[in-house]
Design an enzyme around this catalytic site. Structure first.
Site, mmCIF file in Angstrom:
data_model
loop_
_atom_site.group_PDB
_atom_site.id
_atom_site.type_symbol
_atom_site.label_atom_id
_atom_site.label_comp_id
_atom_site.label_asym_id
_atom_site.label_seq_id
_atom_site.Cartn_x
_atom_site.Cartn_y
_atom_site.Cartn_z
ATOM 1 N N GLY A 11 0.823 -1.207 0.000
ATOM 2 C CA GLY A 11 0.000 0.000 0.000
ATOM 3 C C GLY A 11 0.854 1.252 0.000
ATOM 4 O O GLY A 11 1.888 1.320 0.652
ATOM 5 N N ARG A 72 1.124 -5.332 -5.975
ATOM 6 C CA ARG A 72 1.339 -6.589 -5.273
ATOM 7 C C ARG A 72 1.653 -7.656 -6.320
ATOM 8 O O ARG A 72 1.131 -7.620 -7.425
ATOM 9 C CB ARG A 72 0.107 -6.964 -4.444
ATOM 10 C CG ARG A 72 -0.275 -5.853 -3.467
ATOM 11 C CD ARG A 72 -1.391 -6.269 -2.523
ATOM 12 N NE ARG A 72 -1.920 -5.129 -1.791
ATOM 13 C CZ ARG A 72 -1.381 -4.599 -0.709
ATOM 14 N NH1 ARG A 72 -0.259 -5.105 -0.227
ATOM 15 N NH2 ARG A 72 -1.931 -3.568 -0.094
ATOM 16 N N ASP A 103 5.076 -4.966 6.157
ATOM 17 C CA ASP A 103 5.502 -6.312 6.534
ATOM 18 C C ASP A 103 5.519 -7.284 5.362
ATOM 19 O O ASP A 103 6.392 -8.148 5.279
ATOM 20 C CB ASP A 103 4.650 -6.853 7.684
ATOM 21 C CG ASP A 103 3.164 -6.851 7.381
ATOM 22 O OD1 ASP A 103 2.763 -6.353 6.313
ATOM 23 O OD2 ASP A 103 2.394 -7.351 8.215
ATOM 24 N N THR A 126 4.193 2.692 5.594
ATOM 25 C CA THR A 126 2.815 2.229 5.782
ATOM 26 C C THR A 126 2.086 3.192 6.707
ATOM 27 O O THR A 126 2.651 3.644 7.700
ATOM 28 C CB THR A 126 2.761 0.806 6.369
ATOM 29 O OG1 THR A 126 1.419 0.514 6.763
ATOM 30 C CG2 THR A 126 3.662 0.650 7.583
ATOM 31 N N ASP A 128 -0.264 2.439 8.638
ATOM 32 C CA ASP A 128 -0.802 1.738 9.804
ATOM 33 C C ASP A 128 0.057 1.849 11.061
ATOM 34 O O ASP A 128 -0.414 1.577 12.165
ATOM 35 C CB ASP A 128 -1.008 0.257 9.484
ATOM 36 C CG ASP A 128 -2.117 0.033 8.473
ATOM 37 O OD1 ASP A 128 -3.092 0.806 8.498
ATOM 38 O OD2 ASP A 128 -2.006 -0.900 7.668
ATOM 39 N N ASP A 130 2.232 -0.105 12.227
ATOM 40 C CA ASP A 130 2.159 -1.370 12.957
ATOM 41 C C ASP A 130 3.432 -2.205 12.879
ATOM 42 O O ASP A 130 3.417 -3.395 13.188
ATOM 43 C CB ASP A 130 0.980 -2.198 12.444
ATOM 44 C CG ASP A 130 1.059 -2.477 10.947
ATOM 45 O OD1 ASP A 130 1.944 -1.910 10.271
ATOM 46 O OD2 ASP A 130 0.236 -3.262 10.445
ATOM 47 N N ARG A 172 -6.701 -2.554 9.717
ATOM 48 C CA ARG A 172 -7.220 -3.918 9.685
ATOM 49 C C ARG A 172 -6.751 -4.729 10.891
ATOM 50 O O ARG A 172 -7.500 -5.517 11.451
ATOM 51 C CB ARG A 172 -6.775 -4.603 8.387
ATOM 52 C CG ARG A 172 -7.382 -5.986 8.157
ATOM 53 C CD ARG A 172 -6.891 -6.568 6.844
ATOM 54 N NE ARG A 172 -5.452 -6.695 6.832
ATOM 55 C CZ ARG A 172 -4.668 -6.370 5.810
ATOM 56 N NH1 ARG A 172 -5.199 -5.873 4.713
ATOM 57 N NH2 ARG A 172 -3.360 -6.516 5.866
#
Length: 323
Positions: A11, A72, A103, A126, A128, A130, A172
């Protein structure tokens, strides 16, 4: 090391271009040729490789998205696909890689290095936030501010019409976007994957608010919450409180776009340089990150397997500040 490649994968996130720019300018500064690989691992397999000069990255630091595009790659999941990618790198004389992504990107990079031995360093790109091994990821600050700007606007109409708004933000597997949006946006409730917030908890919080004469509410929902999407959660609550005037707003991919904030530009620039210098030092299979304001390198094996926890104190803050 005389030639390196740089690519973005997974992303997109605001600040990726700033990181590409830093990699290119740092490589040129150190007399290293640098090549851009378009469309991530897909482009690597297909040989979409272009030489980049300092002028190639002029006027991109302020732009969202990625000039190298992102995609991707199912083919890269196969040994044959990775062999084709390696052959393209050898054909172009590329001796090391800088991977900008999350990741999934680093998982692929780890396997690629194990099979072919090419040095790879990663920059965490990213929204996120995370990834273990860095306090902040590239694009996170911009995404939060984008979401927060929308939430501020939603609160205006929530207040005017005395409504309950369920606002879904990205996340997510992580509540890192939801938490600062809830605190900074003055939300009454936040629902994230890391902690369980039942529908009964939401209903109780709304009723307690009404008892204190509150007339409008914002409920922030991370898309990966165990109770479901914002649409599903709103429907469940509405079923229990039929008189509630509820609306749902899903912010979606708007959080990925836009000009990166100053914080993201600085972070991306710092990590882009760190990746080039790390390759020069002989490092490989590590992600460059910032922890407590200091540059650190974390093995891919750790950053893709260790969980980055959100302190329960943050969810408690939302409750305290909404009382």
């Amino acid at each position: 090391m005389k030639k390196i490649g740089v690519f973005t994968s997974g992303g997109d996130s605001p600040g990726m271009n700033a990181c590409i720019r830093a990699v290119v300018r740092s490589a040129v500064y150190n007399n290293i040729e640098v090549y851009g690989i378009k469309r991530g691992y897909n482009g690597m397999i297909k040989g979409e490789i272009i030489k980049l000069e300092s002028s190639s990255v002029s006027n991109i630091i302020q732009k969202g998205g990625t000039i190298l595009k992102s995609a991707r790659s199912k083919e890269f999941l196969t040994k044959e696909g990775r062999q084709a990618a390696y052959d393209q790198l050898k054909k172009n004389g590329i001796e090391g890689l800088v991977a900008i992504g999350g990741d999934g990107t680093f998982t692929g990079a780890n396997i690629f290095h194990e099979e072919f031995g090419i040095p790879i360093l990663g920059a965490p790109g990213t929204i996120d936030n995370d990834l273990y091994g860095t306090d902040y990821t590239i694009g996170y600050d911009t995404a939060v501010n984008t979401a927060l700007d929308a939430i501020d606007k939603i609160r205006d109409t929530a207040d005017s019409h005395e409504r309950v708004f369920f606002v879904e933000v990205m996340g997510r597997d992580s509540g890192y976007i939801a938490i600062p949006c809830a605190i900074g946006g003055g939300a009454e409730i936040v629902m994230i994957p890391e902690t369980k917030t039942s529908i009964s908890n939401v209903i109780d919080a709304l009723k307690q608010g009404w008892a204190r004469s509150k007339t409008s509410f914002i409920v922030i929902v991370a898309e990966g919450d165990e109770e479901g999407s914002a649409v599903e959660i709103a429907a469940k609550v509405q079923n229990e409180i039929p008189q509630m005037d509820a609306r749902v707003t899903i912010l979606g991919h708007v959080q990925r776009g836009g000009a990166p904030t100053a914080a993201d530009r600085l972070l991306a620039s710092r990590l882009g340089i760190a990746c080039v210098e790390g390759l020069m030092q002989g490092r490989t299979c590590e992600m460059a990150g910032i922890v407590n304001s200091e540059l650190v390198y974390t093995p891919f094996s750790e950053t893709i397997t260790k969980q980055k926890y959100i302190s329960p104190r943050f969810t408690e803050m939302v409750k305290i500040l909404s009382s």
